[in-house]
Motif scaffolding. Structure first.
Motif, short mmCIF file in Angstrom:
data_model
loop_
_atom_site.label_atom_id
_atom_site.label_comp_id
_atom_site.label_asym_id
_atom_site.label_seq_id
_atom_site.Cartn_x
_atom_site.Cartn_y
_atom_site.Cartn_z
N LEU A 1 0.87 -1.18 0.00
CA LEU A 1 0.00 0.00 0.00
C LEU A 1 0.90 1.23 0.00
O LEU A 1 1.69 1.43 0.93
CB LEU A 1 -0.91 0.04 1.23
CG LEU A 1 -2.06 -0.93 1.26
CD1 LEU A 1 -2.84 -0.79 2.56
CD2 LEU A 1 -2.99 -0.72 0.08
N ILE A 2 0.78 2.02 -1.04
CA ILE A 2 1.53 3.27 -1.13
C ILE A 2 0.63 4.36 -0.59
O ILE A 2 -0.50 4.52 -1.05
CB ILE A 2 1.92 3.57 -2.59
CG1 ILE A 2 2.90 2.52 -3.10
CG2 ILE A 2 2.49 4.98 -2.70
CD1 ILE A 2 3.23 2.66 -4.58
N ILE A 3 1.12 5.11 0.38
CA ILE A 3 0.32 6.16 1.01
C ILE A 3 1.11 7.47 0.97
O ILE A 3 2.28 7.51 1.34
CB ILE A 3 -0.04 5.80 2.46
CG1 ILE A 3 -0.83 4.49 2.48
CG2 ILE A 3 -0.82 6.93 3.13
CD1 ILE A 3 -1.05 3.91 3.85
N THR A 4 0.44 8.51 0.50
CA THR A 4 1.02 9.85 0.54
C THR A 4 -0.06 10.84 0.95
O THR A 4 -1.25 10.59 0.79
CB THR A 4 1.60 10.29 -0.82
OG1 THR A 4 0.59 10.18 -1.82
CG2 THR A 4 2.81 9.49 -1.21
N LYS A 5 0.40 11.96 1.47
CA LYS A 5 -0.46 13.11 1.75
C LYS A 5 0.20 14.30 1.08
O LYS A 5 1.43 14.38 1.00
CB LYS A 5 -0.58 13.35 3.24
CG LYS A 5 -1.42 12.30 3.96
CD LYS A 5 -1.54 12.62 5.43
CE LYS A 5 -2.66 13.61 5.60
NZ LYS A 5 -3.02 13.83 7.01
N ARG B 1 6.94 4.42 3.83
CA ARG B 1 8.16 3.70 3.45
C ARG B 1 7.96 2.89 2.18
O ARG B 1 8.89 2.74 1.38
CB ARG B 1 8.64 2.79 4.59
CG ARG B 1 8.95 3.52 5.88
CD ARG B 1 10.25 4.28 5.75
NE ARG B 1 10.52 5.03 6.97
CZ ARG B 1 10.81 6.32 7.00
NH1 ARG B 1 10.86 7.02 5.90
NH2 ARG B 1 11.06 6.92 8.14
N THR B 2 6.77 2.36 1.97
CA THR B 2 6.50 1.58 0.75
C THR B 2 6.66 2.47 -0.48
O THR B 2 7.26 2.06 -1.48
CB THR B 2 5.09 0.95 0.80
OG1 THR B 2 4.98 0.17 1.99
CG2 THR B 2 4.81 0.10 -0.42
N PHE B 3 6.14 3.68 -0.42
CA PHE B 3 6.28 4.61 -1.53
C PHE B 3 7.76 4.91 -1.79
O PHE B 3 8.23 4.86 -2.94
CB PHE B 3 5.52 5.90 -1.24
CG PHE B 3 5.65 6.95 -2.32
CD1 PHE B 3 5.20 6.72 -3.61
CD2 PHE B 3 6.22 8.18 -2.05
CE1 PHE B 3 5.31 7.69 -4.61
CE2 PHE B 3 6.34 9.15 -3.03
CZ PHE B 3 5.88 8.90 -4.30
N MET B 4 8.50 5.18 -0.72
CA MET B 4 9.92 5.50 -0.88
C MET B 4 10.68 4.32 -1.47
O MET B 4 11.52 4.50 -2.36
CB MET B 4 10.52 5.91 0.47
CG MET B 4 10.03 7.27 0.93
SD MET B 4 10.81 7.80 2.46
CE MET B 4 9.54 7.37 3.63
N GLU C 1 13.12 10.18 1.93
CA GLU C 1 12.10 11.10 2.43
C GLU C 1 12.47 12.57 2.14
O GLU C 1 11.62 13.34 1.69
CB GLU C 1 11.92 10.89 3.94
CG GLU C 1 10.78 11.68 4.53
CD GLU C 1 10.54 11.32 5.98
OE1 GLU C 1 9.37 11.15 6.34
OE2 GLU C 1 11.52 11.22 6.75
N HIS C 2 13.72 12.94 2.35
CA HIS C 2 14.12 14.33 2.14
C HIS C 2 14.03 14.74 0.66
O HIS C 2 13.95 15.93 0.34
CB HIS C 2 15.53 14.60 2.69
CG HIS C 2 16.63 14.00 1.87
ND1 HIS C 2 17.06 12.70 2.05
CD2 HIS C 2 17.38 14.51 0.86
CE1 HIS C 2 18.03 12.45 1.18
NE2 HIS C 2 18.25 13.52 0.44
N GLU C 3 14.01 13.77 -0.25
CA GLU C 3 13.88 14.07 -1.67
C GLU C 3 12.41 14.25 -2.07
O GLU C 3 12.13 14.73 -3.17
CB GLU C 3 14.47 12.93 -2.51
CG GLU C 3 15.96 12.75 -2.34
CD GLU C 3 16.48 11.54 -3.08
OE1 GLU C 3 17.34 11.75 -3.98
OE2 GLU C 3 16.04 10.41 -2.77
N LEU C 4 11.49 13.87 -1.20
CA LEU C 4 10.07 13.93 -1.50
C LEU C 4 9.33 15.06 -0.81
O LEU C 4 8.49 15.71 -1.42
CB LEU C 4 9.40 12.60 -1.11
CG LEU C 4 9.81 11.38 -1.90
CD1 LEU C 4 9.26 10.12 -1.27
CD2 LEU C 4 9.33 11.51 -3.34
#
Length: 180
Positions: A20-24, A36-39, A46-49
């Motif tokens: 499961l990819i989760i972003t806000k 973490r899955t998205f990364m 994380e710092h790149e996103l």
């Protein structure tokens, strides 16, 4: 790696059934949270996103008209379901079945958007790929300014002929593909 330095093509990264990819994001689409899955799948730290526009992962095979429809749906206060092809930092790609929902504060003002993406069905990908290819061709002919509306209108006309909305179409694809 910048999007302009990535080569089109690459290899497909397939999500696992339990990924499961989760972003806000904030209201303008800048990432405020990434799990973490998205990364791991997208290949970014994380710092790149954080603070970057979510379209950082937009694949050029994705028609701009789908994003126009996405934003129109969200700005109407509705959730969006769609099949989306994304880029990784390494120039590979991955498909997702996306659900994006407006996120409101307790005072009912828009705080941003919450997105959960999971493994799409292969049947869903196979069904949207030729549609997206035609939309990209329409966009190339329409010119930059008119491209998103031209391809979105073409897609909506195709779906209207089948008497379904885009959301109904992709939900039916995912349900049918999951049943096989």
């Amino acid at each position: 790696m910048s999007p302009s330095s990535r080569l089109s093509g690459g290899r497909e990264i397939q999500l696992a059934p339990d990924d499961l990819i989760i972003t806000k994001t904030d209201p303008s689409g800048h990432i405020s949270y990434a799990n973490r899955t998205f990364m791991r799948i997208a290949g970014y730290a994380e710092h790149e996103l954080l603070g970057k526009p979510h379209n950082l992962i937009r694949h050029p095979d994705m028609p701009r008209g789908v994003y126009r429809l996405l934003w129109q749906t969200l700005q109407a206060g509705q959730e969006f379901f769609g099949l989306v092809k994304n880029y990784t930092a390494q120039g590979d790609y991955y498909w997702v079945f996306a659900n994006i929902t407006p996120d409101y504060t307790a005072q009912r003002t828009l705080a941003g958007y919450y997105s959960v993406r999971r493994q799409p069905t292969r049947a869903g990908i196979a069904a949207v790929t030729p549609l997206y290819q035609q939309m990209c061709a329409i966009e190339a002919q329409a010119g930059k300014a008119a491209a998103p509306d031209a391809s979105m209108q073409w897609l909506l006309a195709q779906l209207a002929a089948k008497q379904v909305s885009y959301q109904q179409f992709v939900l039916a694809l995912e349900q049918a593909g999951a049943a096989t």
